[in-house]
Design an enzyme around this catalytic site. Structure first.
Site, mmCIF file in Angstrom:
data_model
loop_
_atom_site.group_PDB
_atom_site.id
_atom_site.type_symbol
_atom_site.label_atom_id
_atom_site.label_comp_id
_atom_site.label_asym_id
_atom_site.label_seq_id
_atom_site.Cartn_x
_atom_site.Cartn_y
_atom_site.Cartn_z
ATOM 1 C CE LYS A 61 -2.941 2.824 2.858
ATOM 2 N NZ LYS A 61 -3.832 2.986 4.005
ATOM 3 N N GLY B 17 -8.483 9.264 8.736
ATOM 4 C CA GLY B 17 -8.869 9.386 10.143
ATOM 5 C C GLY B 17 -9.916 10.447 10.427
ATOM 6 C CB ALA C 19 -8.217 7.585 3.631
ATOM 7 N N GLY C 20 -11.006 7.982 5.260
ATOM 8 C CA GLY C 20 -12.091 8.944 5.434
ATOM 9 C C GLY C 20 -13.430 8.354 5.822
ATOM 10 C CG ASN D 110 -6.664 1.383 11.311
ATOM 11 O OD1 ASN D 110 -7.151 1.020 12.367
ATOM 12 N ND2 ASN D 110 -5.383 1.377 11.131
ATOM 13 C CB THR D 111 -9.582 5.752 12.498
ATOM 14 O OG1 THR D 111 -8.255 5.855 11.975
ATOM 15 C CG2 THR D 111 -9.656 6.525 13.795
#
Lengths: 65, 257
Positions: free
Chosen positions: B96, B157, B184-185, B206-207
Protein backbone atom coordinates in the site's frame (compact mmCIF):
# COMPACT_ATOMS: atom_id res chain seq x y z
CA UNK A 1 33.70 2.54 15.23
CA UNK A 2 30.76 4.88 15.35
CA UNK A 3 27.49 3.95 13.68
CA UNK A 4 24.13 5.68 13.55
CA UNK A 5 21.55 3.00 14.35
CA UNK A 6 17.93 4.10 14.02
CA UNK A 7 19.06 7.67 14.49
CA UNK A 8 21.10 6.97 17.64
CA UNK A 9 24.88 7.11 17.82
CA UNK A 10 26.37 3.74 18.74
CA UNK A 11 30.01 2.84 19.45
CA UNK A 12 30.78 -0.74 18.51
CA UNK A 13 33.66 -2.98 17.50
CA UNK A 14 31.33 -4.90 15.15
CA UNK A 15 32.68 -5.06 11.59
CA UNK A 16 29.69 -6.55 9.80
CA UNK A 17 25.99 -5.88 9.96
CA UNK A 18 25.36 -9.31 11.51
CA UNK A 19 27.89 -8.64 14.24
CA UNK A 20 26.38 -5.25 14.98
CA UNK A 21 22.86 -6.70 15.24
CA UNK A 22 24.09 -9.39 17.65
CA UNK A 23 26.06 -6.87 19.72
CA UNK A 24 22.93 -4.74 20.09
CA UNK A 25 20.78 -7.77 20.99
CA UNK A 26 18.63 -7.63 17.88
CA UNK A 27 17.19 -11.01 17.02
CA UNK A 28 14.25 -12.60 15.20
CA UNK A 29 13.27 -13.33 11.63
CA UNK A 30 11.00 -10.30 11.48
CA UNK A 31 13.64 -7.58 11.09
CA UNK A 32 14.46 -5.62 7.95
CA UNK A 33 17.74 -3.79 7.64
CA UNK A 34 19.16 -0.99 5.52
CA UNK A 35 22.60 0.60 5.42
CA UNK A 36 22.98 4.14 4.11
CA UNK A 37 19.54 4.04 2.52
CA UNK A 38 19.96 0.68 0.76
CA UNK A 39 18.15 -2.50 1.73
CA UNK A 40 20.42 -5.26 3.04
CA UNK A 41 18.79 -8.66 2.66
CA UNK A 42 18.77 -11.01 5.61
CA UNK A 43 21.18 -13.41 3.94
CA UNK A 44 23.60 -10.59 3.03
CA UNK A 45 24.10 -9.28 6.57
CA UNK A 46 27.13 -11.46 7.21
CA UNK A 47 28.83 -10.19 4.10
CA UNK A 48 28.17 -6.48 4.58
CA UNK A 49 31.19 -4.81 6.12
CA UNK A 50 30.43 -1.57 7.88
CA UNK A 51 32.36 1.68 7.74
CA UNK A 52 32.70 4.37 10.34
CA UNK A 53 29.69 6.68 10.27
CA UNK A 54 27.37 4.26 8.45
CA UNK A 55 23.67 4.89 8.96
CA UNK A 56 21.78 1.71 9.79
CA UNK A 57 18.05 1.24 9.98
CA UNK A 58 16.52 -1.76 11.76
CA UNK A 59 12.78 -2.02 11.27
CA UNK A 60 10.19 -4.47 12.51
CA UNK A 61 6.46 -5.04 11.95
CA UNK A 62 3.99 -2.83 13.69
CA UNK A 63 0.35 -1.89 13.52
CA UNK A 64 -0.66 0.16 10.49
CA UNK A 65 -3.65 1.52 8.62
CA UNK B 1 -15.38 -12.05 -5.06
CA UNK B 2 -12.89 -9.36 -6.07
CA UNK B 3 -9.49 -10.22 -7.50
CA UNK B 4 -6.46 -8.05 -6.73
CA UNK B 5 -3.31 -8.79 -8.71
CA UNK B 6 -4.56 -12.28 -9.44
CA UNK B 7 -5.53 -13.08 -5.87
CA UNK B 8 -9.19 -13.65 -5.11
CA UNK B 9 -10.16 -12.47 -1.64
CA UNK B 10 -13.14 -13.52 0.44
CA UNK B 11 -14.02 -10.12 1.89
CA UNK B 12 -14.57 -6.64 0.50
CA UNK B 13 -13.27 -5.13 3.71
CA UNK B 14 -9.57 -4.40 4.21
CA UNK B 15 -8.90 -3.72 7.87
CA UNK B 16 -6.14 -1.62 9.40
CA UNK B 17 -4.44 -2.91 12.54
CA UNK B 18 -3.54 0.38 14.28
CA UNK B 19 -5.03 2.19 17.25
CA UNK B 20 -6.87 -0.71 18.90
CA UNK B 21 -7.00 -0.69 22.70
CA UNK B 22 -5.21 -4.06 22.88
CA UNK B 23 -3.96 -6.90 20.67
CA UNK B 24 -6.89 -9.04 21.86
CA UNK B 25 -9.40 -6.41 20.74
CA UNK B 26 -7.65 -6.16 17.38
CA UNK B 27 -7.79 -9.93 16.93
CA UNK B 28 -11.50 -10.05 17.73
CA UNK B 29 -12.23 -7.15 15.37
CA UNK B 30 -10.40 -8.95 12.55
CA UNK B 31 -12.42 -12.11 13.20
CA UNK B 32 -15.75 -10.26 13.35
CA UNK B 33 -15.00 -8.29 10.19
CA UNK B 34 -14.58 -11.49 8.19
CA UNK B 35 -11.65 -9.88 6.40
CA UNK B 36 -8.74 -11.81 5.00
CA UNK B 37 -6.55 -8.78 4.37
CA UNK B 38 -5.10 -6.50 7.03
CA UNK B 39 -2.76 -3.56 6.63
CA UNK B 40 0.47 -3.45 8.60
CA UNK B 41 3.48 -1.18 8.84
CA UNK B 42 7.16 -1.05 9.77
CA UNK B 43 8.85 1.03 12.42
CA UNK B 44 12.25 1.28 14.02
CA UNK B 45 12.86 -1.53 16.48
CA UNK B 46 14.68 -0.61 19.68
CA UNK B 47 17.84 -2.55 20.44
CA UNK B 48 16.86 -5.73 22.23
CA UNK B 49 13.21 -4.98 21.51
CA UNK B 50 10.70 -7.74 20.78
CA UNK B 51 7.54 -5.68 20.13
CA UNK B 52 7.65 -6.25 16.38
CA UNK B 53 8.00 -9.98 16.90
CA UNK B 54 4.97 -10.13 19.17
CA UNK B 55 2.84 -8.23 16.67
CA UNK B 56 4.12 -10.36 13.79
CA UNK B 57 3.15 -13.51 15.69
CA UNK B 58 -0.36 -12.15 16.32
CA UNK B 59 -0.86 -11.49 12.61
CA UNK B 60 0.43 -14.93 11.69
CA UNK B 61 -2.02 -16.54 14.11
CA UNK B 62 -4.93 -14.66 12.53
CA UNK B 63 -4.18 -16.41 9.24
CA UNK B 64 -4.81 -13.35 7.09
CA UNK B 65 -2.94 -11.91 4.16
CA UNK B 66 -1.03 -8.71 4.91
CA UNK B 67 -0.88 -5.51 2.91
CA UNK B 68 2.14 -3.57 4.23
CA UNK B 69 2.03 0.20 3.93
CA UNK B 70 4.55 3.00 3.54
CA UNK B 71 2.69 5.22 6.00
CA UNK B 72 4.50 8.31 7.12
CA UNK B 73 6.80 8.46 4.10
CA UNK B 74 7.09 11.95 2.67
CA UNK B 75 9.55 11.29 -0.15
CA UNK B 76 9.84 8.88 -3.05
CA UNK B 77 13.14 7.44 -1.79
CA UNK B 78 11.73 6.86 1.71
CA UNK B 79 8.63 5.15 0.32
CA UNK B 80 10.61 2.96 -2.08
CA UNK B 81 13.07 1.84 0.61
CA UNK B 82 10.24 1.19 3.09
CA UNK B 83 8.45 -0.91 0.47
CA UNK B 84 11.58 -2.99 -0.09
CA UNK B 85 12.06 -3.49 3.64
CA UNK B 86 8.40 -4.47 3.99
CA UNK B 87 8.81 -7.08 1.25
CA UNK B 88 11.80 -8.47 3.14
CA UNK B 89 9.80 -8.82 6.37
CA UNK B 90 6.37 -9.83 5.13
CA UNK B 91 7.35 -11.84 2.05
CA UNK B 92 4.75 -10.25 -0.19
CA UNK B 93 4.94 -8.14 -3.33
CA UNK B 94 1.83 -6.24 -2.24
CA UNK B 95 2.43 -2.71 -1.02
CA UNK B 96 0.00 0.00 0.00
CA UNK B 97 1.92 2.96 -1.35
CA UNK B 98 1.59 6.21 0.56
CA UNK B 99 3.65 9.26 -0.24
CA UNK B 100 2.33 11.96 2.04
CA UNK B 101 2.38 15.48 0.67
CA UNK B 102 0.87 17.51 3.46
CA UNK B 103 1.34 17.17 7.19
CA UNK B 104 -2.10 18.45 8.25
CA UNK B 105 -4.36 16.87 5.66
CA UNK B 106 -2.20 13.78 5.02
CA UNK B 107 -3.07 14.38 1.39
CA UNK B 108 -1.04 12.21 -0.96
CA UNK B 109 1.80 13.82 -2.88
CA UNK B 110 0.44 12.56 -6.18
CA UNK B 111 3.57 13.50 -8.14
CA UNK B 112 5.79 11.52 -5.80
CA UNK B 113 3.19 8.76 -5.74
CA UNK B 114 3.30 8.26 -9.51
CA UNK B 115 7.11 8.30 -9.49
CA UNK B 116 7.33 5.79 -6.63
CA UNK B 117 4.66 3.55 -8.21
CA UNK B 118 6.67 3.48 -11.44
CA UNK B 119 9.86 2.46 -9.62
CA UNK B 120 8.15 -0.18 -7.48
CA UNK B 121 6.14 -1.70 -10.34
CA UNK B 122 9.44 -2.02 -12.22
CA UNK B 123 10.86 -3.98 -9.30
CA UNK B 124 8.03 -6.47 -9.23
CA UNK B 125 5.85 -4.88 -6.57
CA UNK B 126 2.07 -5.04 -6.82
CA UNK B 127 1.18 -1.52 -5.87
CA UNK B 128 -2.01 -0.39 -4.11
CA UNK B 129 -1.67 3.40 -4.37
CA UNK B 130 -3.33 5.64 -1.80
CA UNK B 131 -4.42 8.49 -4.06
CA UNK B 132 -6.98 11.24 -4.47
CA UNK B 133 -10.07 11.06 -6.68
CA UNK B 134 -8.24 12.90 -9.50
CA UNK B 135 -8.77 11.03 -12.78
CA UNK B 136 -5.59 12.25 -14.47
CA UNK B 137 -3.47 11.09 -11.55
CA UNK B 138 -5.32 7.78 -11.63
CA UNK B 139 -4.52 7.39 -15.32
CA UNK B 140 -0.84 8.04 -14.64
CA UNK B 141 -0.88 5.43 -11.88
CA UNK B 142 -2.40 2.86 -14.21
CA UNK B 143 0.23 3.74 -16.84
CA UNK B 144 2.88 3.29 -14.13
CA UNK B 145 1.69 -0.28 -13.67
CA UNK B 146 -0.90 -0.07 -10.91
CA UNK B 147 -3.68 -2.62 -11.37
CA UNK B 148 -5.62 -1.37 -8.34
CA UNK B 149 -6.50 2.20 -7.34
CA UNK B 150 -7.27 3.39 -3.83
CA UNK B 151 -8.79 6.86 -3.80
CA UNK B 152 -9.53 8.60 -0.51
CA UNK B 153 -13.08 9.77 0.15
CA UNK B 154 -12.00 12.19 2.91
CA UNK B 155 -8.78 12.81 4.84
CA UNK B 156 -7.26 9.87 6.75
CA UNK B 157 -8.87 9.39 10.14
CA UNK B 158 -11.36 12.23 9.61
CA UNK B 159 -14.46 9.99 9.65
CA UNK B 160 -16.17 12.53 7.38
CA UNK B 161 -17.31 9.99 4.82
CA UNK B 162 -17.59 10.61 1.06
CA UNK B 163 -16.98 14.30 0.39
CA UNK B 164 -17.18 14.15 -3.39
CA UNK B 165 -19.58 11.47 -4.57
CA UNK B 166 -19.64 12.69 -8.20
CA UNK B 167 -15.83 12.34 -8.37
CA UNK B 168 -15.96 8.81 -6.97
CA UNK B 169 -18.71 7.95 -9.45
CA UNK B 170 -16.64 9.39 -12.31
CA UNK B 171 -13.66 7.30 -11.27
CA UNK B 172 -15.77 4.15 -11.27
CA UNK B 173 -17.11 4.99 -14.73
CA UNK B 174 -13.66 5.88 -16.06
CA UNK B 175 -11.97 2.69 -14.83
CA UNK B 176 -14.62 -0.02 -15.23
CA UNK B 177 -12.03 -2.81 -15.24
CA UNK B 178 -9.64 -1.61 -12.53
CA UNK B 179 -10.42 -2.80 -8.99
CA UNK B 180 -11.18 0.28 -6.90
CA UNK B 181 -10.91 0.47 -3.13
CA UNK B 182 -11.95 3.49 -1.10
CA UNK B 183 -9.13 4.08 1.35
CA UNK B 184 -9.38 6.71 4.07
CA UNK B 185 -12.09 8.94 5.43
CA UNK B 186 -14.81 6.38 6.14
CA UNK B 187 -16.39 7.01 9.54
CA UNK B 188 -19.46 4.82 9.76
CA UNK B 189 -21.09 1.87 8.01
CA UNK B 190 -23.45 4.07 5.97
CA UNK B 191 -20.40 5.74 4.40
CA UNK B 192 -19.06 2.35 3.40
CA UNK B 193 -22.45 1.31 2.02
CA UNK B 194 -22.58 4.52 -0.02
CA UNK B 195 -19.28 3.91 -1.79
CA UNK B 196 -20.13 0.26 -2.36
CA UNK B 197 -23.44 1.35 -3.94
CA UNK B 198 -21.32 3.43 -6.34
CA UNK B 199 -19.74 0.19 -7.53
CA UNK B 200 -16.47 0.18 -5.60
CA UNK B 201 -14.89 -3.21 -5.11
CA UNK B 202 -13.82 -2.85 -1.50
CA UNK B 203 -13.26 -0.47 1.38
CA UNK B 204 -10.15 -0.03 3.53
CA UNK B 205 -10.86 1.03 7.11
CA UNK B 206 -9.01 1.46 10.33
CA UNK B 207 -9.90 4.26 12.71
CA UNK B 208 -13.65 3.85 12.24
CA UNK B 209 -13.37 0.36 13.71
CA UNK B 210 -10.41 0.77 16.08
CA UNK B 211 -11.84 3.96 17.59
CA UNK B 212 -15.36 2.62 18.12
CA UNK B 213 -16.54 1.88 21.65
CA UNK B 214 -16.76 -1.77 20.61
CA UNK B 215 -14.37 -2.41 17.72
CA UNK B 216 -15.52 -6.01 17.22
CA UNK B 217 -19.20 -5.02 16.98
CA UNK B 218 -18.33 -2.16 14.63
CA UNK B 219 -16.26 -4.48 12.45
CA UNK B 220 -19.29 -6.76 12.11
CA UNK B 221 -21.53 -3.77 11.31
CA UNK B 222 -19.15 -2.61 8.58
CA UNK B 223 -19.03 -6.08 7.08
CA UNK B 224 -22.82 -6.08 6.74
CA UNK B 225 -22.96 -2.54 5.32
CA UNK B 226 -20.29 -3.33 2.73
CA UNK B 227 -22.07 -6.47 1.59
CA UNK B 228 -25.41 -4.60 1.51
CA UNK B 229 -23.96 -1.76 -0.57
CA UNK B 230 -22.34 -4.22 -2.97
CA UNK B 231 -25.54 -6.24 -3.37
CA UNK B 232 -27.58 -3.07 -3.91
CA UNK B 233 -25.22 -1.85 -6.62
CA UNK B 234 -25.82 -5.02 -8.60
CA UNK B 235 -29.56 -5.12 -7.91
CA UNK B 236 -30.31 -1.96 -9.94
CA UNK B 237 -31.24 0.96 -7.73
CA UNK B 238 -33.97 3.49 -8.44
CA UNK B 239 -32.90 6.98 -9.38
CA UNK B 240 -34.28 9.75 -7.18
CA UNK B 241 -37.08 11.88 -8.61
CA UNK B 242 -38.66 15.16 -7.70
CA UNK B 243 -42.32 14.07 -7.60
CA UNK B 244 -44.12 11.59 -5.40
CA UNK B 245 -45.17 8.34 -7.02
CA UNK B 246 -47.80 6.29 -5.15
CA UNK B 247 -46.54 2.88 -4.27
CA UNK B 248 -50.06 1.46 -3.85
CA UNK B 249 -51.92 1.20 -7.19
CA UNK B 250 -54.89 3.56 -7.46
CA UNK B 251 -56.75 1.50 -10.05
CA UNK B 252 -59.78 -0.20 -8.46
CA UNK B 253 -59.73 2.01 -5.40
CA UNK B 254 -63.18 2.22 -3.74
CA UNK B 255 -65.14 5.50 -4.07
CA UNK B 256 -67.15 6.26 -0.94
CA UNK B 257 -68.77 9.54 -1.84
Amino acid sequence: MTYIVNGETVESAAATLSELLSALDYEGDWLATAVNGELVHREARNAVRLSDGDRIEVLSPMQGG
Amino acid sequence: MPIFYGTEVRSRLFLGTARYPSPAVLAEAVRQSGTDIVTVSLRRETAGGRSGGAFFELIRELGVRVLPNTAGCHSVSEAVLTAKMAREVFSTNWIKLEVIGHQDTLQPDVFGLVEAACILAGEGFEVFPYTTDDLVVAERLVEAGCKVLMPWCAPIGSAMGPQNVPALRAMRAHFPDVPLIVDAGIGRPSHAATVMELGYDAVLLNTAVAGAASPAAMAAAFAKAIEAGHAACHAGMLEPRDMAVPSTPVIGKAVFT
